[in-house]
Design a protein around this motif. Sequence first.
Motif, PDB file in Angstrom:
ATOM      1  N   ILE A   4     -34.669  30.539  12.232  1.00 20.84           N
ATOM      2  CA  ILE A   4     -34.408  31.434  11.092  1.00 20.84           C
ATOM      3  C   ILE A   4     -32.944  31.355  10.690  1.00 20.84           C
ATOM      4  O   ILE A   4     -32.616  31.278   9.492  1.00 20.84           O
ATOM      5  CB  ILE A   4     -34.805  32.881  11.455  1.00 20.84           C
ATOM      6  CG1 ILE A   4     -36.323  32.974  11.655  1.00 20.84           C
ATOM      7  CG2 ILE A   4     -34.354  33.854  10.359  1.00 20.84           C
ATOM      8  CD1 ILE A   4     -36.800  34.323  12.138  1.00 20.84           C
ATOM      9  N   ASN A   5     -32.063  31.342  11.682  1.00 18.80           N
ATOM     10  CA  ASN A   5     -30.625  31.252  11.373  1.00 18.80           C
ATOM     11  C   ASN A   5     -30.284  29.922  10.698  1.00 18.80           C
ATOM     12  O   ASN A   5     -29.446  29.863   9.789  1.00 18.80           O
ATOM     13  CB  ASN A   5     -29.806  31.410  12.656  1.00 18.80           C
ATOM     14  CG  ASN A   5     -29.865  32.828  13.199  1.00 18.80           C
ATOM     15  OD1 ASN A   5     -30.066  33.780  12.434  1.00 18.80           O
ATOM     16  ND2 ASN A   5     -29.703  32.972  14.505  1.00 18.80           N
ATOM     17  N   TYR A   6     -30.958  28.858  11.171  1.00 22.10           N
ATOM     18  CA  TYR A   6     -30.700  27.546  10.577  1.00 22.10           C
ATOM     19  C   TYR A   6     -31.196  27.492   9.138  1.00 22.10           C
ATOM     20  O   TYR A   6     -30.530  26.952   8.255  1.00 22.10           O
ATOM     21  CB  TYR A   6     -31.383  26.456  11.408  1.00 22.10           C
ATOM     22  CG  TYR A   6     -30.982  25.058  11.013  1.00 22.10           C
ATOM     23  CD1 TYR A   6     -29.706  24.574  11.296  1.00 22.10           C
ATOM     24  CD2 TYR A   6     -31.876  24.225  10.349  1.00 22.10           C
ATOM     25  CE1 TYR A   6     -29.332  23.296  10.934  1.00 22.10           C
ATOM     26  CE2 TYR A   6     -31.509  22.944   9.978  1.00 22.10           C
ATOM     27  CZ  TYR A   6     -30.233  22.481  10.277  1.00 22.10           C
ATOM     28  OH  TYR A   6     -29.859  21.222   9.893  1.00 22.10           O
ATOM     29  N   LEU A   7     -32.350  28.093   8.888  1.00 26.19           N
ATOM     30  CA  LEU A   7     -32.883  28.143   7.518  1.00 26.19           C
ATOM     31  C   LEU A   7     -31.979  28.979   6.617  1.00 26.19           C
ATOM     32  O   LEU A   7     -31.774  28.640   5.438  1.00 26.19           O
ATOM     33  CB  LEU A   7     -34.302  28.707   7.532  1.00 26.19           C
ATOM     34  CG  LEU A   7     -35.383  27.819   8.169  1.00 26.19           C
ATOM     35  CD1 LEU A   7     -36.712  28.545   8.233  1.00 26.19           C
ATOM     36  CD2 LEU A   7     -35.527  26.523   7.376  1.00 26.19           C
ATOM     37  N   LYS A   8     -31.448  30.070   7.167  1.00 28.82           N
ATOM     38  CA  LYS A   8     -30.506  30.886   6.391  1.00 28.82           C
ATOM     39  C   LYS A   8     -29.250  30.084   6.034  1.00 28.82           C
ATOM     40  O   LYS A   8     -28.723  30.192   4.924  1.00 28.82           O
ATOM     41  CB  LYS A   8     -30.114  32.135   7.194  1.00 28.82           C
ATOM     42  CG  LYS A   8     -31.179  33.211   7.234  1.00 28.82           C
ATOM     43  CD  LYS A   8     -30.672  34.436   7.997  1.00 28.82           C
ATOM     44  CE  LYS A   8     -31.714  35.548   8.013  1.00 28.82           C
ATOM     45  NZ  LYS A   8     -31.241  36.728   8.782  1.00 28.82           N
ATOM     46  N   LYS A   9     -28.800  29.283   6.998  1.00 24.73           N
ATOM     47  CA  LYS A   9     -27.613  28.462   6.765  1.00 24.73           C
ATOM     48  C   LYS A   9     -27.862  27.457   5.647  1.00 24.73           C
ATOM     49  O   LYS A   9     -27.012  27.255   4.768  1.00 24.73           O
ATOM     50  CB  LYS A   9     -27.218  27.740   8.055  1.00 24.73           C
ATOM     51  CG  LYS A   9     -25.955  26.899   7.932  1.00 24.73           C
ATOM     52  CD  LYS A   9     -25.627  26.212   9.251  1.00 24.73           C
ATOM     53  CE  LYS A   9     -24.385  25.331   9.095  1.00 24.73           C
ATOM     54  NZ  LYS A   9     -24.069  24.625  10.375  1.00 24.73           N
ATOM     55  N   PHE A  11     -30.082  27.760   3.252  1.00 27.05           N
ATOM     56  CA  PHE A  11     -30.199  28.513   1.991  1.00 27.05           C
ATOM     57  C   PHE A  11     -28.829  28.910   1.456  1.00 27.05           C
ATOM     58  O   PHE A  11     -28.556  28.793   0.251  1.00 27.05           O
ATOM     59  CB  PHE A  11     -31.068  29.754   2.229  1.00 27.05           C
ATOM     60  CG  PHE A  11     -31.294  30.558   0.987  1.00 27.05           C
ATOM     61  CD1 PHE A  11     -32.168  30.117   0.005  1.00 27.05           C
ATOM     62  CD2 PHE A  11     -30.623  31.767   0.793  1.00 27.05           C
ATOM     63  CE1 PHE A  11     -32.373  30.853  -1.157  1.00 27.05           C
ATOM     64  CE2 PHE A  11     -30.818  32.504  -0.359  1.00 27.05           C
ATOM     65  CZ  PHE A  11     -31.701  32.051  -1.342  1.00 27.05           C
ATOM     66  N   ASN A  12     -27.936  29.354   2.338  1.00 26.00           N
ATOM     67  CA  ASN A  12     -26.578  29.727   1.909  1.00 26.00           C
ATOM     68  C   ASN A  12     -25.812  28.512   1.376  1.00 26.00           C
ATOM     69  O   ASN A  12     -25.058  28.627   0.393  1.00 26.00           O
ATOM     70  CB  ASN A  12     -25.817  30.359   3.075  1.00 26.00           C
ATOM     71  CG  ASN A  12     -26.352  31.739   3.427  1.00 26.00           C
ATOM     72  OD1 ASN A  12     -26.880  32.440   2.558  1.00 26.00           O
ATOM     73  ND2 ASN A  12     -26.228  32.123   4.689  1.00 26.00           N
ATOM     74  N   ASN A  13     -26.000  27.360   2.029  1.00 30.93           N
ATOM     75  CA  ASN A  13     -25.347  26.136   1.548  1.00 30.93           C
ATOM     76  C   ASN A  13     -25.847  25.735   0.166  1.00 30.93           C
ATOM     77  O   ASN A  13     -25.075  25.267  -0.672  1.00 30.93           O
ATOM     78  CB  ASN A  13     -25.583  24.991   2.536  1.00 30.93           C
ATOM     79  CG  ASN A  13     -24.766  25.133   3.803  1.00 30.93           C
ATOM     80  OD1 ASN A  13     -23.734  25.804   3.807  1.00 30.93           O
ATOM     81  ND2 ASN A  13     -25.228  24.515   4.889  1.00 30.93           N
TER      82      ASN A  13
END
Length: 578
Positions: A4-9, A11-13
């Motif tokens: 989830i954290n990697y997907l958030k990263k 998405f933020n990028n």
Amino acid sequence: MKIINYLKKIFNNLLLSTKRFPLAALAAFITTFILMIVINNNTLFSDQKIKLLIELALTTSLAFPLFLSSSLIFERFPEIKKHLIYFLIFLFLLIYHLFIFKDFELVSISRFIALNISFYLLVLLIHYFYKRKNYELYIAHIFSKFFVTIVYTVVIFIGLITILFTLDKLFELSLAKELYISSWLLAAGIFAPIFMLAGIPLFKRDFDLNDYSSVLKILILYIIMPLLTIYSLILYLYFIKIIKTQLWLESIVGQLVFWYSMLSFLVIFFIKPFRKENKWVNKFILIMPKIILPLLIMMFFALSIRINDYGLTENRYYVFLLGIWIFLVMLYYNFSQKQRNTIVVFSLAIISILAVFGPWSGFSLATKSQNQRFENILRENELLENNKIVKKPIPTTAKKEINSIIKYFTDKHSLEALNYLPTDFKKTEMEEVFGFKYQRYYSNHNNFYYRIPFKGKIFQLEDYNYLLDFQVEGSEISTSNQLENDLSLDFNLEQFKLELIKAEKVIFKQNLKNDLLQLQQKLQKSSEKDLKDLNQNYIYENEAVKMKIVFKYLSGELKSNSDLQLYRLNSFIFIQLK
């Protein structure tokens, strides 16, 4: 939680890259949106509207590298006037859409591709042109991000179509196939470019060897470089064989050397940062540019033979032009003490534009070359009277060449660009104008070209009365060589029939077809050792004549294992009258 954290990263990028390059992202959105409209509503639009929409999509896709370049320029030169740059970009896109991209033919598509190549190369230059170190590390970083983007895009596409397929089968939705194509457009047209933009470093970021992708390093240093070394050895062995035997396969040599040279250039480019710390890399960079130069000369020679025989085409022009560029780059690598790869990349961007615009472009020069070839064939076969085409019997080889030229102008340009044709000429009028029907001849790998060496070789004349240096070209159905007033040697190229005529009486007749087939097969597998006695077996004899034929040059097309067509034959013929 890590996923989830990697997907958030990610998405933020994506959000950050959209904010950093807003107009480039907008161009990607618009291009994808237009293409999705065309794909999902193609039955609702006329062909003309679909054509206009696709042209608009191509224009907006060209806007992507231009707006990306502008954003990078503003990062490097914050004081520059943004409105002026934007105005120039919009003006160029308008001119391109209205005047440059006219149709979906070769010229327009080639220019679209060349402009994209040039603009993306300029994107790679902006942050590092002119005097800035570690340009190769910067490109290696972007190159790695590009391949990561491809992997992510393919995974997303597979995920989307898997979801659609599952819904379709489980709930019997009967989803249109256009949805699957739209899934690819979403992945490749929106996600891929924005994800790739997130990987473009800021102007202030510097690189060192620790930033170099370990996967890319291992791939180049320990896989590609050894393979290139072996490949270089193979090409040189073949090069030595050509020098010794003069057996030449023009159609394949150019392609092999061209792609080998391009790959070698890319390898030299990417491994330059390791030159000081790795002796193997340093030797490779020092030696490879020297090794490539003779091979490129061999490629130019092979290409010149093809151009001389069949005229210049766009593909041959591009190979020749890029070959010259690689040749100059290798000279630069050999003799320049301070090598700057930014100059090399910039020169390629300029060449891409010059290759498709102006009187020196591939289109202009190829059209002139093929027109000249067409005129030469017409004049050689006496098909021109008062600059108008007339019908006369001509050899099959000439018919084939005329058909190939008609096909070239039909496929690549238009028949209006071919001189001497009647106004509004159509292929269906071939028989009316030329006396034979239009037929497409498809290229294959069965063409052969062999030169057999005789330099310094001494032939025993024995009791032969005549020695004839005999040659027949593809434009001739038959040829006659007068030996004496009442003695002549005739050869029919189509029937392979050789006749010696004395006082209007045939005293010797021989069909060479089977022997030529055998010779072609021997030449195909020959080595220098095989050539020593290769031509000593063709001796023919009857009660009146003894004849020996020593072949020097042979070219043609192998139709099957038992049939061939000759284009050119050159030989020594020894004749003894009994």
